[in-house]
Design a protein around this motif. Structure first.
Motif, PDB file in Angstrom:
ATOM      1  N   SER A 143      79.568   8.209  14.132  1.00 38.88           N
ATOM      2  CA  SER A 143      79.218   7.179  15.097  1.00 38.88           C
ATOM      3  C   SER A 143      80.340   6.155  15.117  1.00 38.88           C
ATOM      4  O   SER A 143      81.240   6.194  14.281  1.00 38.88           O
ATOM      5  N   GLN A 162      76.899   1.959  15.190  1.00 38.11           N
ATOM      6  CA  GLN A 162      75.457   1.749  15.141  1.00 38.11           C
ATOM      7  C   GLN A 162      74.708   2.877  14.439  1.00 38.11           C
ATOM      8  O   GLN A 162      73.532   2.738  14.113  1.00 38.11           O
ATOM      9  N   ASP A 172      73.847   3.765  23.790  1.00 43.82           N
ATOM     10  CA  ASP A 172      74.728   2.670  24.175  1.00 43.82           C
ATOM     11  C   ASP A 172      75.987   3.265  24.795  1.00 43.82           C
ATOM     12  O   ASP A 172      76.620   4.154  24.199  1.00 43.82           O
ATOM     13  N   GLU A 228      79.239   2.920  22.635  1.00 43.32           N
ATOM     14  CA  GLU A 228      79.127   3.754  21.437  1.00 43.32           C
ATOM     15  C   GLU A 228      79.379   5.217  21.789  1.00 43.32           C
ATOM     16  O   GLU A 228      80.139   5.920  21.116  1.00 43.32           O
ATOM     17  N   ASP A 234      83.055   5.826  22.608  1.00 42.10           N
ATOM     18  CA  ASP A 234      83.906   5.805  21.416  1.00 42.10           C
ATOM     19  C   ASP A 234      83.793   7.108  20.625  1.00 42.10           C
ATOM     20  O   ASP A 234      84.790   7.614  20.096  1.00 42.10           O
TER      21      ASP A 234
END
Length: 213
Positions: free
Chosen positions: A65, A68, A78, A81, A84
């Motif tokens: 991750s 989060q 998200d 997130e 990424d």
């Protein structure tokens, strides 16, 4: 002497792949070489400076991750997130793959680390949406690479490989039974070395068992 390139050599599995390789090893990593797979210029600079050919190329980059932790429900998704995670696990691997045709020896082998949770057919639990999606995407990238390399590098083998749940910082806090990095690396190496060209483009676990897409 066999030449082995390990991309992601500073990670737990990557470092273990270097240690069990049994040949001339070139290891590349973010910490050691400034290789940032989310930055196309960095990938071009670092991999562009490497001279092939290599008999084996391992692509062992990935994150669970971006901060989060894996989502437990749809409400936790998200956008940043997810972007990424995809940037490292999917797009980053694709950027690395651009260099593989130049670096791989004829009849060479490529092992791209994936994860069982990237299997759509094996998903019976849900959750972990960003990570699952990123690994499903990288499976497609590896599959596509295998088709191209089959044409240009006769006898090549390109596999998506699930390393198991390995005792690294990546899995800290998870209670599942874990392999040591060395155990996983040894088993992965055996699977990749033992595969035949007609198995190229497939998805296997560390024990050599096929995983559904």
């Amino acid at each position: 002497m066999k030449r082995i390139l390990v991309i992601g050599a500073s990670g737990g599995i990557g470092a273990a792949l270097c240690s069990v390789a049994g040949g001339e090893v070139v290891g590349l990593s973010r910490s050691g070489d400034g290789l940032d797979v989310t930055d196309p210029a960095s990938v071009e600079r670092v991999l562009g400076s490497v001279e092939g050919p290599f008999d084996v190329i391992w692509i062992a980059v990935g994150i669970l991750s971006a901060g989060q932790g894996p989502e437990k429900s749809l409400s936790q998704i998200d956008a940043q997130e997810m972007a990424d995670v995809m940037a490292v696990n999917s797009i980053g691997v694709a950027l690395v793959m651009r260099h593989v045709p130049r670096l791989l020896a004829s009849g060479g082998r490529v092992g791209g680390l994936s994860a069982r949770v990237g299997s759509i057919g094996d998903n019976g639990l849900g959750g972990w949406h960003a990570y699952r999606a990123s690994k499903a995407a990288v499976n497609q990238i590896i599959r596509g690479a295998s088709i191209e390399l089959k044409r240009t590098h006769k006898g090549s083998v390109v596999l998506a490989l699930h390393p198991g749940t390995v005792e690294t910082e990546f899995t800290a806090g998870y209670k599942a039974s874990k392999l040591s990095p060395e155990e996983s690396a040894t088993k992965l190496t055996a699977v990749l070395e033992g595969a035949t060209p007609d198995q190229t483009g497939q998805f296997y676990d560390y024990a050599g068992k096929a995983i559904p897409w």
